[in-house]
Design a protein around this motif. Structure first.
Motif, PDB file in Angstrom:
ATOM      1  N   ARG A  93      -9.841   1.360  -1.302  1.00 14.71           N
ATOM      2  CA  ARG A  93      -8.838   0.294  -1.408  1.00 14.71           C
ATOM      3  C   ARG A  93      -8.871  -0.359  -2.791  1.00 14.71           C
ATOM      4  O   ARG A  93      -7.815  -0.631  -3.389  1.00 14.71           O
ATOM      5  CB  ARG A  93      -9.081  -0.763  -0.320  1.00 14.71           C
ATOM      6  N   ALA A  94     -10.065  -0.637  -3.288  1.00  7.11           N
ATOM      7  CA  ALA A  94     -10.166  -1.244  -4.620  1.00  7.11           C
ATOM      8  C   ALA A  94      -9.603  -0.310  -5.684  1.00  7.11           C
ATOM      9  O   ALA A  94      -8.939  -0.754  -6.629  1.00  7.11           O
ATOM     10  CB  ALA A  94     -11.621  -1.587  -4.919  1.00  7.11           C
TER      11      ALA A  94
ATOM     12  N   ALA B 268      -7.256   1.996  -5.225  1.00 14.19           N
ATOM     13  CA  ALA B 268      -5.800   2.009  -5.090  1.00 14.19           C
ATOM     14  C   ALA B 268      -5.177   0.767  -5.721  1.00 14.19           C
ATOM     15  O   ALA B 268      -4.168   0.845  -6.427  1.00 14.19           O
ATOM     16  CB  ALA B 268      -5.414   2.114  -3.613  1.00 14.19           C
ATOM     17  N   ARG B 269      -5.789  -0.391  -5.482  1.00 13.42           N
ATOM     18  CA  ARG B 269      -5.258  -1.630  -6.071  1.00 13.42           C
ATOM     19  C   ARG B 269      -5.305  -1.589  -7.591  1.00 13.42           C
ATOM     20  O   ARG B 269      -4.341  -1.974  -8.264  1.00 13.42           O
ATOM     21  CB  ARG B 269      -6.051  -2.840  -5.551  1.00 13.42           C
TER      22      ARG B 269
ATOM     23  N   ARG C 118      -2.767   0.784  -9.022  1.00  6.92           N
ATOM     24  CA  ARG C 118      -1.436   0.169  -8.956  1.00  6.92           C
ATOM     25  C   ARG C 118      -1.261  -0.847 -10.079  1.00  6.92           C
ATOM     26  O   ARG C 118      -0.210  -0.903 -10.731  1.00  6.92           O
ATOM     27  CB  ARG C 118      -1.259  -0.522  -7.601  1.00  6.92           C
TER      28      ARG C 118
ATOM     29  N   ALA D  68      -4.780   0.337   5.183  1.00  7.74           N
ATOM     30  CA  ALA D  68      -5.283   0.367   3.814  1.00  7.74           C
ATOM     31  C   ALA D  68      -4.136   0.467   2.814  1.00  7.74           C
ATOM     32  O   ALA D  68      -4.149  -0.184   1.762  1.00  7.74           O
ATOM     33  CB  ALA D  68      -6.250   1.540   3.638  1.00  7.74           C
TER      34      ALA D  68
ATOM     35  N   THR E  92      -2.894  -2.437  -0.109  1.00  4.55           N
ATOM     36  CA  THR E  92      -3.020  -2.104  -1.530  1.00  4.55           C
ATOM     37  C   THR E  92      -1.697  -1.793  -2.215  1.00  4.55           C
ATOM     38  O   THR E  92      -1.668  -1.565  -3.425  1.00  4.55           O
ATOM     39  CB  THR E  92      -3.950  -0.893  -1.705  1.00  4.55           C
TER      40      THR E  92
ATOM     41  N   ASP F 207     -15.060  -3.254  -6.651  1.00  3.89           N
ATOM     42  CA  ASP F 207     -14.399  -3.347  -7.954  1.00  3.89           C
ATOM     43  C   ASP F 207     -15.224  -2.696  -9.059  1.00  3.89           C
ATOM     44  O   ASP F 207     -14.661  -2.160 -10.024  1.00  3.89           O
ATOM     45  CB  ASP F 207     -14.119  -4.807  -8.301  1.00  3.89           C
TER      46      ASP F 207
END
Length: 242
Positions: free
Chosen positions: A30-31, A33-34, A37, A56, A60, A213
């Motif tokens: 998820r981190a 993907a964020r 993006r 998920a 994100t 992160d």
């Protein structure tokens, strides 16, 4: 013209107009993907559990896709739907932990399907233009009782990255080896989780455990460094030496 900073403090736009496939639905996926993006990428997040994948992706801003790395038909179907992909990041895992006397063939195959067999077949099925990033783990360098399957599968990832880097060149292939990361995977320890994380942090040269992160930032570096290939990047706080 300057670009705006991303949430982790790096310049935005590094992946503008590029596509990134992230395989996995956990905290690091998820981190990643964020952050991808935020760097301008069009992100697809793929997983085998429809509910987890949808949640998920919604969290994100990614697009959800179904993928089971142990199923050839699923691999082929995803490749047909996506066509060309600039970057692929595989965070799938299926640990087969326990004493060697208790391991079975099915568990070992699942572990290697997630880390080795599946990503190999996915690399052959997709039209990857720029990079493939695999995930290993520090247990490969610090094996422990009950972690034979995990250590061996993670170790194989390093050699797979080297072999694929030569096979798929000029597509860059690398591996990232995380240490202990508070990504949700340790939540099963219950009340013992915080004590475990404190003990790990005290032993690490970095004197801390990792965050999702931390690993997402490493992924972005690997995706955007054009001279980095056939390499395993250790993001473990020095844990393999603790």
């Amino acid at each position: 013209m300057t670009t705006s900073p991303d949430p982790a403090g790096r310049p935005g736009g590094q992946l503008t107009a590029q596509s990134v496939l992230v395989v996995g639905t956990g905290g690091i996926a998820r981190a990643t993907a964020r952050l991808a993006r935020a760097a301008g990428a069009d992100v697809v997040l793929a997983g085998r559990d429809p509910g987890r994948t949808a949640a998920a992706a919604e969290a994100t801003g990614a697009r959800p896709e179904a993928l089971d790395l142990s199923d050839d038909a699923s691999l082929s179907a995803l490749a047909a739907r996506l066509g060309r992909v600039d970057h692929v990041v595989n965070l799938a895992a299926a640990p087969a932990n326990g004493p060697v006397r208790d391991l079975d063939r099915a568990g070992l195959v699942r572990a290697f399907d997630a880390k080795v067999f599946g990503p190999t077949l996915l690399a052959g099925a997709l039209d990857i233009t720029t990079s493939l990033t695999l995930f290993s783990g520090f247990v490969a360098w610090r094996p422990a009782p009950g972690r034979v399957a995990m250590a061996t599968a993670n170790g194989a990832v390093t050699f797979l990255a080297q072999a694929l880097a030569v096979e798929l060149a000029p597509v860059r292939v690398n591996a990232i080896s995380p240490g202990v990361v508070d990504s949700g995977s340790w939540d099963g320890l219950g009340e013992g989780k915080e004590e475990f994380l404190r003990g790990t942090a005290a032993a690490n040269p970095a004197r801390r455990t990792g965050t999702p992160d931390d690993l997402a930032g490493a992924v972005l570096h690997v995706l955007t460094n054009p001279f980095l290939t056939a390499t395993t990047l250790h993001v473990d706080g020095g844990g393999r030496f603790a």
